[in-house]
Design an enzyme around this catalytic site. Sequence first.
Site, PDB file in Angstrom:
ATOM      1  CD  GLU B  76      48.179  17.124  25.728  1.00 16.90           C
ATOM      2  OE1 GLU B  76      47.271  17.911  25.916  1.00 16.90           O
ATOM      3  OE2 GLU B  76      49.402  17.058  25.891  1.00 16.90           O
ATOM      4  CG  PHE B 138      57.532  17.655  36.819  1.00 18.72           C
ATOM      5  CD1 PHE B 138      56.652  19.008  37.195  1.00 18.72           C
ATOM      6  CD2 PHE B 138      58.048  17.640  35.494  1.00 18.72           C
ATOM      7  CE1 PHE B 138      56.444  19.896  36.266  1.00 18.72           C
ATOM      8  CE2 PHE B 138      57.630  18.540  34.712  1.00 18.72           C
ATOM      9  CZ  PHE B 138      56.855  19.400  34.806  1.00 18.72           C
ATOM     10  CD  GLN B 139      54.779  17.440  32.842  1.00 16.19           C
ATOM     11  OE1 GLN B 139      55.401  16.504  32.087  1.00 16.19           O
ATOM     12  NE2 GLN B 139      54.245  18.592  32.200  1.00 16.19           N
ATOM     13  CE  LYS B 188      61.887  10.135  29.612  1.00 16.29           C
ATOM     14  NZ  LYS B 188      62.335  11.679  29.837  1.00 16.29           N
ATOM     15  CG  MET B 498      20.612  21.453  23.990  1.00 18.83           C
ATOM     16  SD  MET B 498      18.960  21.371  22.965  1.00 18.83           S
ATOM     17  CE  MET B 498      19.503  20.141  21.795  1.00 18.83           C
TER      18      MET B 498
HETATM   19  C1  LIG Z   1      32.110  20.027  27.677  1.00 18.62           C
HETATM   20  C2  LIG Z   1      30.572  20.309  27.856  1.00 18.62           C
HETATM   21  N1  LIG Z   1      30.289  21.090  28.509  1.00 18.62           N
HETATM   22  C3  LIG Z   1      28.947  21.624  28.409  1.00 18.62           C
HETATM   23  C4  LIG Z   1      27.909  20.813  28.043  1.00 18.62           C
HETATM   24  C5  LIG Z   1      26.657  20.960  28.418  1.00 18.62           C
HETATM   25  N2  LIG Z   1      25.810  21.707  27.054  1.00 18.62           N
HETATM   26  C6  LIG Z   1      25.174  20.703  26.241  1.00 18.62           C
HETATM   27  S1  LIG Z   1      24.533  21.383  24.877  1.00 18.62           S
HETATM   28  C7  LIG Z   1      25.389  22.892  25.186  1.00 18.62           C
HETATM   29  C8  LIG Z   1      25.319  24.129  24.220  1.00 18.62           C
HETATM   30  C9  LIG Z   1      26.019  23.771  23.092  1.00 18.62           C
HETATM   31  O1  LIG Z   1      26.141  25.123  22.712  1.00 18.62           O
HETATM   32  P1  LIG Z   1      26.725  25.254  21.153  1.00 18.62           P
HETATM   33  O2  LIG Z   1      27.918  24.592  20.904  1.00 18.62           O
HETATM   34  O3  LIG Z   1      26.909  26.931  20.862  1.00 18.62           O
HETATM   35  O4  LIG Z   1      25.739  24.706  20.257  1.00 18.62           O
HETATM   36  P2  LIG Z   1      24.136  25.058  20.006  1.00 18.62           P
HETATM   37  O5  LIG Z   1      23.230  24.398  21.042  1.00 18.62           O
HETATM   38  O6  LIG Z   1      24.046  26.449  20.111  1.00 18.62           O
HETATM   39  O7  LIG Z   1      23.910  24.772  18.532  1.00 18.62           O
HETATM   40  C10 LIG Z   1      26.161  22.854  26.560  1.00 18.62           C
HETATM   41  C11 LIG Z   1      26.589  24.019  27.372  1.00 18.62           C
HETATM   42  C12 LIG Z   1      28.229  19.780  27.139  1.00 18.62           C
HETATM   43  N3  LIG Z   1      27.540  18.932  26.590  1.00 18.62           N
HETATM   44  N4  LIG Z   1      29.815  19.647  26.916  1.00 18.62           N
END
Ligand SMILES: Cc1ncc(C[n+]2csc(CCOP(=O)(O)OP(=O)(O)O)c2C)c(N)n1
Lengths: 195, 591
Positions: B76, B138-139, B188, B498
């Site tokens: 979803e 439930f749910q 529902k 990042m």
């Molecule tokens: C759902 C979610 N969890 C954690 C983060 C924290 N976060 C921001 S950027 C990042 C790294 C993203 O890694 P990747 O998709 O491999 O991209 P890269 O930076 O290596 O290009 C994280 C963990 C986020 N933005 N969203």
Amino acid sequence: MPGPAPHDRMRPEGRRNSQGIRVDPEAEATHEPRQAVLSALVKHRPGVLAEVSGLFSRRQFNIESLTVGPTSDESIARMTILIEEPQPGIEQAKKQLQKLVPVVSVMELEPEALRRELALIKVGGEKPDDVNAVAEMYDGQAVDASTDSVTVEITGSKQKIDAAVAAFEQFDVQEIVRTGAAALERGPKTLEKHD
Amino acid sequence: MSERASVPKEDEQSTDQDEAAADDEQAPVTTGAQSVVRALENAGAEYVFGVQGGAIMPVYDALYDSDITHVTMAHEQGASHAADAYGIVSGEPGVCFATSGPGATNLVTGIADANMDSDPLIALTGQVPTEFVGNDAFQETDTVGITQPVTKESYFASHSDTVGDDVSEAFALADAGRQGPTLVDLPKDVTQGETDVEPKAPETPDTYEVPEEADDEAVQEAAEVISDAERPVILAGGGVIKANASNALREFAMEYEVPVITTMPGIGSFPEDHELSLEWAGMHGTGYANLAITNTDCMLAIGTRFDDRLTGGVDSFAPDADIVHVDIDPAEISKNVYADYPLIGDAREVLRQLFDAMPRAPDADEWREQCQTWKQEYPMSYEMPDDEPLKPQYVVEHFSAVTDEDTIVCTGVGQHQMWASQFWEYTEPRTWVSSHGLGTMGYGVPAAIGAKLAAPDQEVVCFDGDGSFLMTVQGLSVAVREQLDITYVILNNEAVGMVRQWQDGFYEGRRMASEYPWIPQFDKLAEAFGAAGFRLEDYENVEETIAAAREYDGPSVIDAHIDPGENVFPMVPSGGDNGLFALNEDHLDEI
Ligand SMILES: Cc1ncc(C[n+]2csc(CCOP(=O)(O)OP(=O)(O)O)c2C)c(N)n1
């Protein structure tokens, strides 16, 4: 190739304060928190209280009290919300409140608006006459009495109720309940249903 | 140039049978569920993204007889992201469905994402029958309670006779004024219940008023201020695109020769190859945009909420500038940055008003020259030694160079997202589809699906990170089933890059939980899903790999192994001063 390093670059003298307002050296703009009474008409339907209170907590507005009650129109309820915020926060709170779909209209009341709170104070029943005397000093009255306790009702401004509560301390206070403020503008002005 | 990506008004693949059905009189509504579907049809919904389940089943059953196309998603979260991207690209609310409980909670991330970026979206969730609500059935979850803080409004449908009206209103509200997500929770018994009430036409609630034109006097005053400026800039936010105001922006900027900076969501509102463009500002924006923001004396900010990734610390944000702020949402005025001249109204209308009200063009030759100098001094560039591993920027730049200008770029969240925004050249609105305000990893895979369905004639590319891709990789099965021609490019650095960049910059290189040396071989994974898989490791193969992936008719995945040491610059550290951006690691120590 890369241009000047960080501190060697062109930059202006100005700055803004923490509220994003440009600081004018001649009239430094700072805003101290103040109290504001917001009055809102809202659609009388399930969930609106949660929606409004959720808004205030989520946006970290410093809320003092919130009361809700019906109006003469059964589809509309009125909320009175006391907040303490610097001016920009008060403006934000008003606008965010107005933005909620079930909110019909919002107004900040003038400082001289009528403001009333109610308190019920239950004290020990040993000295009923003294309790009555104190209650009268605050235009209150005993509304229930038993051998062990007397319950007094006081209506008025927050300050008056604070003072009354302090005065009753001498009687072994057993329980206190206070409503938040209900407020209305003085004079003919009313909160329009649509504006 | 079209303001909207091309959404075909007629389903090109519609069969004769469909056409025959469309000619027939609509069957009368007999249940709440049919009223829900009728409301969607009336509102012009073409696609619904969703997953089946017990509580939503009556609505799905009613969909069986509808011309609306249902796209079954693998999760979803993907349904809400696909609907969100559909909304960004088409400009019309995207629709997603989920069942009660876990179905509804899985939608929440996408709803919150749409809320932060003001994307038009409507979510319909199943709910346990009314008599069980509140009993921990439930749910059961309190979907309205959970979603209220992240929607424009969440509705709880209370009766079969009015459920269609609820959906009509929610649809209209999602699209009106400042767009955003709405939700209708559908018990529902309400959808199963009998009714013969046709839903009302989509209309916003009577308490929701949308301003159109700004106050004339305020416009005149603002126009004078802009005309008097010596160092004017326009800051164009996502609201410019939402309001279909890109043309109006271009006309205004070019006529009065005002340099244009965009926010990240505003990318595409102004052509980046134009002389007046300084591209985008903020944490990883261009040096020249950030210098212009810092030194401007008059900023015309349109449809932006001054997010902290844009402003850095507000005390140093455009500190000399009079700010003219155009927004359709009064609550955005002076929320984060004080607006000296607020103009509340629709961006396109207000730009037209301003255009007419300008007494003259600002006298700003010197300033424009200064901006050009900055462009020379701080070019967007990267180092590319021959013997080094593949640089991600090169992959993005090359891809950009070989595609048409209406190509749509989707992304996950992380370094790859920044490179995709920095090194791709955007010239058209609604071609940049990314998760800005919420910063949702996993956005890319399903977003590309929604984007492709909204604009089947446009090329769709998704730059993703290995971490982000893994979060919604199951969506690939949907792209394969629907045979969607999408090119996924994973800029694979075997890390949540990042995060690692921040650890290296601000946590003494303590790389806690940021390195992913165990990730799968994405090319093989793609093949296992039935997509085309490619592995890319060196410069020599960039051209042919991209060509092969683009040629493949269906979803393809390029697993591009990039230099894991590559970081994103320029950078304004969190809460920092935009004018002091760092061009490299050494600068970070200085600021
Ligand atoms: C759902 C979610 N969890 C954690 C983060 C924290 N976060 C921001 S950027 C990042 C790294 C993203 O890694 P990747 O998709 O491999 O991209 P890269 O930076 O290596 O290009 C994280 C963990 C986020 N933005 N969203």
